[in-house]
Motif scaffolding. Structure first.
Motif, mmCIF file in Angstrom:
data_model
loop_
_atom_site.group_PDB
_atom_site.id
_atom_site.type_symbol
_atom_site.label_atom_id
_atom_site.label_comp_id
_atom_site.label_asym_id
_atom_site.label_seq_id
_atom_site.Cartn_x
_atom_site.Cartn_y
_atom_site.Cartn_z
ATOM 1 N N ARG A 1 -8.861 -1.887 -5.368
ATOM 2 C CA ARG A 1 -7.497 -1.670 -4.728
ATOM 3 C C ARG A 1 -7.035 -0.287 -4.367
ATOM 4 N N SER A 2 -8.114 0.594 -4.433
ATOM 5 C CA SER A 2 -7.674 2.301 -4.159
ATOM 6 C C SER A 2 -9.073 2.603 -3.430
ATOM 7 N N THR B 1 -3.562 3.517 -2.352
ATOM 8 C CA THR B 1 -3.562 2.441 -3.743
ATOM 9 C C THR B 1 -2.473 1.356 -3.457
ATOM 10 N N GLU C 1 -2.448 -0.074 -11.667
ATOM 11 C CA GLU C 1 -3.515 0.459 -11.068
ATOM 12 C C GLU C 1 -2.998 1.771 -10.470
ATOM 13 N N GLU C 2 -1.591 1.807 -9.785
ATOM 14 C CA GLU C 2 -1.068 2.889 -9.473
ATOM 15 C C GLU C 2 -0.895 3.912 -10.439
ATOM 16 N N GLU D 1 0.838 -1.337 0.003
ATOM 17 C CA GLU D 1 0.029 -0.049 -0.149
ATOM 18 C C GLU D 1 0.927 1.240 -0.089
ATOM 19 N N GLN E 1 -4.406 5.710 -10.859
ATOM 20 C CA GLN E 1 -4.698 6.529 -9.825
ATOM 21 C C GLN E 1 -3.805 7.737 -9.719
#
Length: 388
Positions: A80-81, A126, A156-157, A26, A160
């Protein structure tokens, strides 16, 4: 004025039950604001990027000793966020004398400092997913290559992080990123590790282009008349290239030694004549076209008009778009593309940009008055036509 009390930012973010992978850890980035943003508005802005974003826990107000205490909420963006807050700015990151932002000419990585006037922060937690270091010399309009010099976010990161930059640009806020890999996987206190944070304050004026999504089609003649109301010098984009003959003319010539009969030649000619007659008798409907304004400084504004299947997330599934959507994309393209792709363009480009922003807005207003629909920027956020 009623005092607003906020909770300090958490020292640990491992509290939201996010789905993780064996290689993921995280990480929390921050959005620093000078003014309060209503939770409903914040939810809508995140939905412009992630349609399923929704509050799991709304921020709650309560009266305490004559002041309003705001309990942090949790906005689920994806599995995931999450976005959570608002919080007090981290005390170790506030420095009135050393505010770092994209307006500085310093392009080297530097620690983050929340601007002196920052009233609250929202946290985005995230999964840390990093790839290779950025390639030197490439464009970096969002500043991510500078911020994540050791390894760019991926998957994903990355989704975001780019959304956080876009949101900061839209709100005139700052984004602060936990960009440096920690020395170990130990639990560390955020307030004692401020050197990991790097910041950017995106320039809202850099988001020049506008896109109108509508179910109204304007034929080329009507579109040109509308555009010329705002900019009389607008013309159709050139679409015809002078023909200079075939690349290899010899292959189109008949020679006596070729194995082809006179009857076959006559059939070929008849078929060609028939094709020409059909082309003359049948109207060729235009499905896409463009308009262009050329400035004296070499910059141009283009209006590209045509059907599209690619809608911003905020418009996907709306009823009026079911039968098809027409896109009116109004763009400014400066002559110096290298300067345009810098995080901090030259003063000359920014000065010219101010002039072209108004031209883009005038064209957007003219086309919207004829088509209605919705207005979006390149980040996918919808804009109120009344603000044009």
């Amino acid at each position: 004025m009623t005092e607003l009390r906020l909770t300090p930012a958490p020292l640990s973010t491992q509290m939201f039950g996010l789905e993780t992978t064996s290689s993921g850890r995280e990480v929390t980035h921050f959005l620093a604001l000078q003014e309060y943003v209503d939770p409903v508005d914040l939810e809508f802005l995140w939905q412009c990027r992630f349609p399923r974003a929704a509050w799991e826990v709304l921020p709650a107000e309560r009266q305490v000793d004559g002041a309003v205490e705001l309990t942090p909420g949790v906005l689920r963006v994806s599995a995931r966020s999450v976005v959570h807050g608002p919080y007090l700015p981290l005390a170790s990151l506030v420095d009135a004398a050393d505010t770092m932002s994209a307006s500085s000419q310093d392009t080297a990585p530097h620690p983050a400092r929340f601007a002196h006037g920052t009233s609250m922060v929202w946290a985005l937690t995230t999964i840390r997913e990093r790839g290779e270091a950025p390639v030197p010399g490439g464009g970096d309009r969002d500043g991510l290559a500078r911020i994540f010099a050791e390894g760019l976010p991926t998957r994903e990161e990355l989704r975001q992080v780019t959304a956080l930059v876009a949101l900061a640009r839209y709100l005139g806020a700052s984004a602060h990123f936990d960009a440096v890999e920690p020395p170990s996987t130990r639990m560390y206190r955020i307030e004692n590790d401020q050197d990991r944070y790097r910041s950017i304050t995106p320039d809202p004026a850099a988001n020049v282009d506008r896109i109108i999504y509508s179910d109204v089609w304007l034929d080329p003649a009507a579109a040109l008349r509308i555009a010329q109301i705002a900019l009389p010098s607008v013309q159709f984009m050139p679409t015809e290239v002078p023909w200079e003959g075939p690349e290899d003319p010899s292959r189109f010539l008949y020679r006596e030694h070729m194995d082809i009969t006179a009857e076959q030649i006559e059939t070929i000619h008849e078929a060609a004549d028939q094709h020409d007659r059909e082309a003359l008798e049948t109207a060729n409907p235009v499905s896409a076209f463009g308009l262009v304004f050329e400035g004296r400084d070499g910059d141009i504004i283009t209006v590209e008009i045509g059907g599209t299947d690619e809608l911003p997330p905020a418009l996907q599934g709306v009823d009026w778009a079911a039968a098809g959507v027409i896109e009116y994309r109004i763009s400014w393209v400066p002559q110096d593309l290298e300067d345009w792709h810098r995080e901090i363009p030259s003063f000359d480009l920014r000065k010219r940009r101010t002039r072209y922003i108004q031209m883009v807005r005038d064209l957007t207003k003219a086309f919207y008055s004829a088509t209605s629909g919705e207005i979006s920027d390149l980040d996918g956020f919808l804009h109120d036509p009344a603000q044009l």
